[in-house]
Write a protein that holds these residues in place. Sequence first.
Motif, short mmCIF file in Angstrom:
data_model
loop_
_atom_site.label_atom_id
_atom_site.label_comp_id
_atom_site.label_asym_id
_atom_site.label_seq_id
_atom_site.Cartn_x
_atom_site.Cartn_y
_atom_site.Cartn_z
N UNK A 235 0.84 -1.20 0.00
CA UNK A 235 0.00 0.00 0.00
C UNK A 235 0.87 1.25 0.00
N UNK A 236 0.44 2.28 -0.75
CA UNK A 236 1.17 3.54 -0.86
C UNK A 236 0.16 4.68 -0.90
N UNK A 237 0.64 5.90 -0.70
CA UNK A 237 -0.22 7.07 -0.83
C UNK A 237 0.46 8.07 -1.77
N UNK A 238 -0.32 8.61 -2.71
CA UNK A 238 0.21 9.56 -3.68
C UNK A 238 0.28 10.93 -3.02
N UNK A 239 1.47 11.57 -3.09
CA UNK A 239 1.68 12.86 -2.42
C UNK A 239 1.88 14.01 -3.39
N UNK A 240 1.68 13.78 -4.69
CA UNK A 240 1.85 14.83 -5.68
C UNK A 240 3.22 14.82 -6.31
N UNK A 241 3.40 15.61 -7.35
CA UNK A 241 4.68 15.73 -8.06
C UNK A 241 5.21 14.39 -8.56
N UNK A 242 4.30 13.50 -8.92
CA UNK A 242 4.70 12.22 -9.48
C UNK A 242 5.29 11.25 -8.48
N UNK A 243 5.02 11.45 -7.18
CA UNK A 243 5.63 10.60 -6.15
C UNK A 243 4.60 9.97 -5.23
N UNK A 244 4.98 8.81 -4.71
CA UNK A 244 4.22 8.15 -3.65
C UNK A 244 5.07 8.14 -2.39
N UNK A 245 4.40 8.01 -1.23
CA UNK A 245 5.09 7.78 0.04
C UNK A 245 4.71 6.39 0.50
N UNK A 246 5.67 5.68 1.07
CA UNK A 246 5.43 4.29 1.45
C UNK A 246 6.35 3.88 2.59
N UNK A 247 5.95 2.81 3.28
CA UNK A 247 6.83 2.16 4.23
C UNK A 247 7.34 0.90 3.55
N UNK A 248 8.66 0.80 3.41
CA UNK A 248 9.26 -0.28 2.63
C UNK A 248 10.09 -1.21 3.50
N UNK A 249 9.83 -2.50 3.36
CA UNK A 249 10.61 -3.50 4.08
C UNK A 249 12.04 -3.56 3.57
N UNK A 250 12.20 -3.61 2.24
CA UNK A 250 13.54 -3.75 1.65
C UNK A 250 14.41 -2.53 1.91
N UNK A 251 13.77 -1.35 2.09
CA UNK A 251 14.53 -0.12 2.35
C UNK A 251 14.51 0.26 3.83
N UNK A 252 13.83 -0.55 4.62
CA UNK A 252 13.72 -0.39 6.07
C UNK A 252 13.39 1.03 6.48
N UNK A 253 12.27 1.54 6.01
CA UNK A 253 11.87 2.87 6.43
C UNK A 253 10.77 3.45 5.57
N UNK A 254 10.45 4.71 5.84
CA UNK A 254 9.43 5.44 5.11
C UNK A 254 10.10 6.39 4.13
N UNK A 255 9.71 6.27 2.86
CA UNK A 255 10.37 7.04 1.81
C UNK A 255 9.36 7.51 0.77
N UNK A 256 9.76 8.53 0.03
CA UNK A 256 9.05 8.92 -1.18
C UNK A 256 9.74 8.25 -2.36
N UNK A 257 8.97 7.94 -3.38
CA UNK A 257 9.53 7.33 -4.58
C UNK A 257 8.69 7.74 -5.78
#
Length: 309
Positions: free
Chosen positions: A146-168
């Motif tokens: 699950x992700x949330x769209x935050x604008x400017x072509x990006x989503x925010x997510x909590x990622x297991x492989x990246x161990x944290x919360x990031x925009x992508x």
Amino acid sequence: MRTPAFFVAVVYAIILCRAAAPCGLQAAPDKTVSAPRGGSNSKFPFPRLPKLPPLPATRKAAEARSPFAHAVKGTGGWRINPNERDADRVSEPEWFATLPATAQTRLRSGDILLKKVYDRGYTSNEVVQAQTAFHATHGTRRTEHAMIYVGNGRVAESSLSRDGLWQDKVSRRKGQTLLVYRRVGPGATLARRRAVAYALKWAPYVWVEPKKPGEVGRQVSPLTYALGHAVLTFPFSTDFDEGAKARAVLAARGEAPGPSMMCSEFVTFCYQTTEPPSLLLDARRTAPIRLEEELNRSPLFVFVGTLKP
């Protein structure tokens, strides 16, 4: 005497622990976390929404013929249910292919994106297999993330492989099959605004792929991935009980109820930042399949299209 549910829960925990083993993650203690220095705050301005271009008449006609999407008047969205199909005649990937489609240019800040796993790798996907133990009338185990769209072509997510919360960037999701949901109805604008502000506060940095294996990035996520919460989603209820309400109150204040979150927990907290919350779930116990079920049942959310970046 041990019940069948107990053994299923043990298997679920083992599967998720194996998935996280390379990361060496541990469940963090329960505590409230302060906002990261230099990151966004709870008053982060809500991105101005561009006017959506009209759909071509040919696509409107095609969408009107979808047998599995039921239009919700006045919202521009639909009501769907992946379990509505006749499983003996229509597979879930075929069901997905019949749904109305959207495009990245039509995403609005605050939209929720659910990733579906339909390739051959689903049989070895840890989240998909772990969710086999769940029963849901409006969701399926193939909802992996699950992700949330935050604008400017990006989503925010909590990622297991990246161990944290990031925009992508959404554009990095090439080949993925996504369902897009939107908050509608009374209070929708405020709910979306506060959801995005919360997402940007706790995922303030854009993910940058390390140039070398083991290289550490310049930014550090303020929160880690909550493996312990993922393990406990099966044996616990998602009822909006007193503990869940207390954590929702913290989210409404812009606070993080703990030092870590899993993906669907993060998205759920984003929509618990208003009073009353848009999602009446125990965020900490909400697996992706449970979030999908709530989005498909709630009158405050509608499906707005499939997305394949």
